[in-house]
Enzyme design. Structure first.
Site, mmCIF file in Angstrom:
data_model
loop_
_atom_site.group_PDB
_atom_site.id
_atom_site.type_symbol
_atom_site.label_atom_id
_atom_site.label_comp_id
_atom_site.label_asym_id
_atom_site.label_seq_id
_atom_site.Cartn_x
_atom_site.Cartn_y
_atom_site.Cartn_z
ATOM 1 N N HIS A 296 -8.588 -4.856 3.239
ATOM 2 C CA HIS A 296 -8.037 -3.654 4.340
ATOM 3 C C HIS A 296 -9.033 -2.612 4.037
ATOM 4 C CE1 HIS A 296 -5.097 -0.982 6.236
ATOM 5 N NE2 HIS A 296 -6.146 -0.236 5.932
ATOM 6 N N HIS B 283 -11.668 1.059 4.761
ATOM 7 C CA HIS B 283 -12.099 2.043 5.683
ATOM 8 C C HIS B 283 -13.582 2.354 5.290
ATOM 9 C CE1 HIS B 283 -8.314 2.900 7.637
ATOM 10 N NE2 HIS B 283 -7.766 2.514 6.512
ATOM 11 N N ASN C 297 -10.735 2.313 12.802
ATOM 12 C CA ASN C 297 -10.300 3.562 13.244
ATOM 13 C C ASN C 297 -11.339 4.593 13.209
ATOM 14 O OD1 ASN C 297 -9.929 3.344 10.466
ATOM 15 N ND2 ASN C 297 -8.220 5.058 10.434
ATOM 16 N N LYS D 193 -6.300 -4.728 15.090
ATOM 17 C CA LYS D 193 -5.462 -3.786 14.332
ATOM 18 C C LYS D 193 -4.554 -3.227 15.162
ATOM 19 C CE LYS D 193 -4.083 -1.339 10.765
ATOM 20 N NZ LYS D 193 -4.468 -0.927 9.459
ATOM 21 N N HIS E 117 0.007 -1.853 10.844
ATOM 22 C CA HIS E 117 0.209 -0.406 10.466
ATOM 23 C C HIS E 117 1.694 -0.388 10.770
ATOM 24 C CE1 HIS E 117 -0.477 3.372 8.428
ATOM 25 N NE2 HIS E 117 0.699 3.808 9.066
ATOM 26 N N HIS F 82 -0.817 -2.713 3.661
ATOM 27 C CA HIS F 82 -0.452 -1.717 2.717
ATOM 28 C C HIS F 82 1.088 -1.608 2.481
ATOM 29 C CE1 HIS F 82 -0.583 0.749 6.345
ATOM 30 N NE2 HIS F 82 -1.942 0.728 6.275
ATOM 31 N N ASP G 99 -7.196 -0.394 1.168
ATOM 32 C CA ASP G 99 -7.162 0.793 1.938
ATOM 33 C C ASP G 99 -7.540 1.932 1.330
ATOM 34 O OD1 ASP G 99 -6.119 2.047 4.054
ATOM 35 O OD2 ASP G 99 -4.078 2.612 3.219
HETATM 36 C C1 NCD Z 1 -6.284 5.781 6.333
HETATM 37 C C2 NCD Z 1 -7.377 6.437 6.894
HETATM 38 O O1 NCD Z 1 -7.871 7.466 6.487
HETATM 39 O O2 NCD Z 1 -8.294 6.166 7.792
HETATM 40 N N1 NCD Z 1 -5.433 6.607 5.899
HETATM 41 C C3 NCD Z 1 -4.467 6.512 4.886
HETATM 42 O O3 NCD Z 1 -3.734 7.343 4.282
HETATM 43 N N2 NCD Z 1 -4.077 5.118 4.531
HETATM 44 C C4 NCD Z 1 -5.801 5.139 7.929
HETATM 45 C C5 NCD Z 1 -4.724 4.151 7.589
HETATM 46 O O4 NCD Z 1 -4.800 3.171 6.882
HETATM 47 O O5 NCD Z 1 -3.189 4.610 7.492
HETATM 48 ZN ZN ZN Z 2 -5.732 1.642 6.139
#
Ligand code: NCD
Ligand code: ZN
Length: 352
Positions: A20, A22, A48, A106, A143, A181, A254
């Protein structure tokens, strides 16, 4: 708490994967990618973006941008995901399965977190698409928080399990599902009670911190993420699950970079940047309960097994050798990135 007699000074494990992550896009992508690629062989890349990665064609283009941004001589395989909307058609699932690079879909409840506005308001509008995923074995990554503002923010995961996940399991019992998460004991208990179709990821920051870390002599925006940190009893449940050797739980950082000025703001963004210590932080968490011998399964094996991918064969070594996390990292032309535990020290270091 020590349940292993050995005090390791180093540990070698099969190269881990991040299930997971970003990575963002453009200059932000270029700034953060090497941190992950240095540690992990593969990562499940969250969709995202703005606009979100809703189709196989968009995922293909994004994957090519990631590969183009990799430092030379780096082996890293981005595993792509599609962002579920109420307009995602079953034939997009067919295309995803036919591709060799889309590995999951997702599900963001609309409004639950960063860039989730295009997500799903009512999952019953996705029935045909979920049925196709169930049939073809494409996992749904969840999520797990309700967006109902009447529900206390610390209860939103537990309420989501009752309102959304239990019905989803009833309606699509063979749908592969990952509760992303996990932050609560209820989330752990839910995953443990399900059959092999269901798994969960755990972040390092939720294993290391409880919600007190949001308020230490003041408000601490760099510890704010979603789902928000919970109380200590929940952290203990997460750490017990992560170190249990139960293959239903595996690593998902995450890591979610946001520019410093957008975190240190009147309405600060949610997300912790952990990729610069993406495996070291887990070593610290596992070591805290004498469970370093359980790290390899959690970090390097169980996720690959769940996704039906081969386990990595090359290795990494971590040394018990404390290092200081920088106060800031380069990020955008006009803004920096404050990593998790900035200015503090981490007891484990990745050997080059
Ligand atoms: C994530 C993001 O910033 O894209 N933020 C977070 O607090 N984890 C999005 C997510 O996974 O909820
Ligand atoms: Zn995330």
């Amino acid at each position: 708490m020590q349940n292993s007699p050995t005090k390791f000074t180093e540990i070698t494990l099969a190269r881990p994967d991040d299930w997971h992550l970003h990575l963002r896009d453009g200059a932000a992508l270029a700034a953060v990618l090497a941190d992950t690629a240095k540690r992990f062989a593969r990562a499940i890349v969250m969709p995202n973006l703005k606009p979100p990665v809703t189709t196989v064609a968009l995922a293909d283009a994004y994957r090519k941008r990631i590969i183009a941004a990799l430092p030379t001589d780096t082996q890293f395989n981005p595993l792509m995901t599609l962002y579920l909307t109420e307009a995602t058609a079953p034939n997009e699932i067919d295309a995803a399965v036919a591709s060799d690079f889309v590995h999951a879909v997702k599900y963001y409840p609309a409004g639950a977190t960063t860039n989730s506005a295009a997500g799903v308001n009512d999952l019953t509008n996705c029935t045909a698409t979920l049925a196709r995923m169930e049939k073809l074995g494409l996992p749904l990554l969840v999520h797990g928080e309700v967006t109902d503002s009447a529900v206390d923010i610390f209860d939103r995961e537990a309420v989501f399990i009752d309102r959304v996940l239990q019905p989803l399991r009833r309606d699509f019992p063979a749908l592969k599902l990952v509760l992303e998460h996990i932050t609560t004991k209820q989330g752990i208990d839910f995953v443990m009670a399900q059959d092999h179709h269901v798994a969960g990821t755990l972040t390092a920051h939720h294993l290391l911190l409880n919600r007190n870390a949001l308020f230490v002599s003041g408000i601490r925006p760099h510890n704010y993420c979603l789902p928000v940190l919970k109380r200590e009893t929940h952290r203990q449940a997460l750490l017990a699950a992560a170190t249990s050797g139960n293959p239903k739980f595996f690593l998902g950082t995450d890591s979610a970079p946001h520019a410093k000025s957008t975190k240190e703001a009147a309405c600060g963004c949610a997300g912790c940047y952990t990729a610069n210590a993406g495996i070291e932080l887990y070593a610290q968490a596992f070591d805290s309960v004498g469970a370093l011998h359980k790290l390899e399964g959690f970090a390097s094996f169980y996720g690959a097994d769940f996704y039906g991918l081969p386990r990595n064969t090359d290795k990494i070594t971590l040394l018990r050798d404390s290092w200081g996390v920088p106060a800031e990292l380069p990020y955008l032309a006009d803004d920096t990135l404050v990593p998790f535990m900035a200015g503090e020290s981490i007891a484990w270091r990745l050997q080059n």
